[in-house]
Write an enzyme that holds these catalytic residues in place. Structure first.
Site, mmCIF file in Angstrom:
data_model
loop_
_atom_site.group_PDB
_atom_site.id
_atom_site.type_symbol
_atom_site.label_atom_id
_atom_site.label_comp_id
_atom_site.label_asym_id
_atom_site.label_seq_id
_atom_site.Cartn_x
_atom_site.Cartn_y
_atom_site.Cartn_z
ATOM 1 N N LYS A 136 -0.054 5.808 5.370
ATOM 2 C CA LYS A 136 0.151 5.079 4.113
ATOM 3 C C LYS A 136 0.679 6.070 3.080
ATOM 4 O O LYS A 136 0.161 7.199 2.995
ATOM 5 C CB LYS A 136 -1.187 4.472 3.654
ATOM 6 C CG LYS A 136 -1.094 3.651 2.371
ATOM 7 C CD LYS A 136 -2.440 2.999 2.038
ATOM 8 C CE LYS A 136 -2.382 2.124 0.802
ATOM 9 N NZ LYS A 136 -3.673 1.488 0.499
ATOM 10 N N SER A 162 -8.342 -3.095 0.938
ATOM 11 C CA SER A 162 -6.972 -2.827 1.369
ATOM 12 C C SER A 162 -6.777 -2.346 2.798
ATOM 13 O O SER A 162 -5.634 -2.177 3.223
ATOM 14 C CB SER A 162 -6.319 -1.831 0.422
ATOM 15 O OG SER A 162 -5.947 -2.507 -0.743
ATOM 16 N N SER A 165 -3.588 -3.507 -0.056
ATOM 17 C CA SER A 165 -2.409 -2.749 -0.416
ATOM 18 C C SER A 165 -1.806 -1.984 0.759
ATOM 19 O O SER A 165 -0.676 -1.522 0.664
ATOM 20 C CB SER A 165 -2.752 -1.757 -1.531
ATOM 21 O OG SER A 165 -3.710 -0.809 -1.069
#
Ligand code: GLN
Length: 499
Positions: free
Chosen positions: A78, A177, A153
């Site tokens: 990420k 997330s 997210s």
């Protein structure tokens, strides 16, 4: 053998062990897939050359006799983890062409263990969001239906794993997330106990909530990744000085009194009534209930428990997280790093213009809310009240854990929604976090595992996730239960059509 990209991380490790494939072969195969599926928007950057060098190094380590469950297995991070060799954006224009002089601890540990980094994954700006539509660069599409969001997210991480571009990815979970995008894309993800994985080098959103974790094909994959990612880090003041069990070994450990047919005999799973409200989508409820019936078949017993302050988690989280964000994001001032406005009159004007240009609307909204709730006169009314409720929410969980070993429920009230459906309604996004926020506020470990599918009115068949929440540092128990479920079902092995 299955197509290479359909192998889980654990299976790739075993294929490497048996010399059925090399890390270079795996890496080339997946890099080609990443390039062919750019339209998903999952990756923000890819570095073929660096990835192939790492793969070669992993092959050499294996040739020299070294073993490692994930040595040579590709993954991606990420883009909220700083990386030395690759740009880091946090999904924001604010960071511009930022390059970190060091790797985040989690990235460092995975690289040391011989995992091969293919690139960085798209995410909501500074990890603020539930749909990945807050990325400053591009939205991510859900591989199960490209007109739908992948969740957020960590939407890039989830889409990349679901589309079988990588077997595993890192993510972060502040209020859901990891769990929510895993649920929306039919993959497995775990948010460990707060403090289990180092936050060093993870760009801070809400420091008292942020936690790193893996998204992958299965509980087995998550256990292997967590073995490497976890552990005390003196560079993170909130890192837990807690010993790390071998999560992968724990998967196969039999419970006392268990049988082959009933591996979960004696396990008590608590169902909070508040996690099954009337407003819960009927198809989500159906899939979750069916998964729970499977757990019963495996020997678990279901008990009713209560988390009476579930609804309050939303206002509590949306006071505390923005408060911490407003403080953390003050460092982005156009001076030390990141975007600086080209035209300004004086220092204050430079700050204002740089921040106005660099941050997107959701980030600005949170900075304003956070600044407001922390300001003199409102601090007691909002922030302090929220902190008191946060404690009560954590206590509610402890009351439940006197009656059960794990808590189960849906991950989200609905399946993945259509791109654009909630993008101009921040509150609608916030409400969708209702079932993931409680464990985040309490700092408890939680995971999402594929539990079935729900057919939508437009004909799309979308994945539904089951959430399991454990007590502090009980990740091994969560993963054990999830693994038993995955041995008996194949929801986690389904792939979207065309991938
Ligand atoms: N959806 C939540 C938010 O927008 C959680 C995000 C996260 O866990 N990073 O804050």
């Amino acid at each position: 053998m299955k197509d290479l990209h359909h192998l889980s991380a654990a299976e790739m490790g075993r294929a490497l062990d048996d010399k059925r494939v090399s890390s270079v072969e795996l890496t080339k195969h997946l890099l080609a897939r990443v390039a062919a599926h750019e339209h998903l928007g999952a990756f923000l950057c890819v570095d073929d050359t660096a990835a192939l060098q790492q793969a070669q190094a992993a092959d050499q380590r294996r040739a020299a006799g070294e073993r490692g469950a994930l040595l040579g297995v590709p993954l991606a991070h990420k883009d909220i983890f700083v990386t030395q060799g690759l740009p880091t954006t946090a999904g924001s224009k604010m960071l511009g062409d930022y390059r970190s002089p060091f790797d985040a601890t989690v990235v460092h540990k995975l690289t040391q263990a011989g995992l091969v980094t293919l690139g960085k994954l798209n995410c909501d700006e500074f990890a603020m969001g539930s749909s990945n539509e807050n990325s400053a660069f591009k939205p991510v599409k859900n591989p199960w239906d490209a007109s739908r969001v992948p969740g957020g997210s960590s939407g890039g991480s989830a889409a990349a794993v679901a589309a079988r571009l990588v077997p595993a990815a890192t993510g972060t979970d502040t209020g859901g997330s990891i769990r929510q995008p895993a649920s929306f894309t039919g993959i497995t993800g775990i948010k460990p106990t707060y403090g289990r994985c180092s936050r060093y080098g993870m760009i801070a959103f809400a420091s008292s909530l942020d936690q790193a974790g893996p998204l992958a094909h299965s509980a087995e994959d998550c256990a292997l990744l967590l073995n490497t990612m976890s552990g005390f880090d003196e560079r993170d003041a909130t890192s837990a000085q807690e010993s790390v069990p071998d999560f992968a070994a724990a998967l196969g450990q039999a419970r006392a009194g268990a049988t082959a047919a009933q591996p979960l005999k004696g396990l008590r799973i608590g169902l909070p009534g508040e996690f099954f409200p009337a407003a819960l989508a009927a198809d989500v409820n159906g899939a979750v209930r069916a998964a729970l019936a499977e757990f019963e078949k495996l020997g678990a017993t279901l008990v009713d428990v209560s988390l009476p302050r579930t609804e309050l988690s939303i206002p509590v989280y949306y006071i505390i997280a923005p408060a911490e964000a407003s403080s953390n994001l003050s460092r982005f001032d156009g001076v030390r790093y990141g975007h600086r406005a080209k035209h300004y009159t004086d220092l204050l004007d430079m700050y204002k213009k740089s921040r106005a240009e660099g941050f997107g609307p959701e980030v600005k909204r949170r900075i304003m809310i956070g600044t407001y709730v922390l300001s003199h006169g409102y601090y007691d009314a909002y922030y302090l009240q929220a902190q008191k409720l946060r404690r009560m929410i954590a206590d509610d969980f402890q009351a439940c854990f006197t009656q059960c070993d794990l808590i189960a429920g849906p991950v989200a009230p609905t399946v993945a929604w259509k791109l654009g459906d909630k993008s101009d309604d921040p509150v609608a996004n916030y409400l969708a976090d209702i079932f993931t926020l409680p464990a985040s506020l309490a700092g408890l470990p939680g995971m999402s595992l594929p539990a079935g599918f729900a057919t939508q009115t437009d004909g799309a068949s979308m994945p539904v996730g089951l959430q399991l929440i454990g007590n502090y540092f009980q990740e091994a128990q969560l993963l054990h239960a999830a693994h038993a479920f995955q041995q008996a079902t194949d929801w986690h092995a389904r792939t979207p059509a065309g991938f």
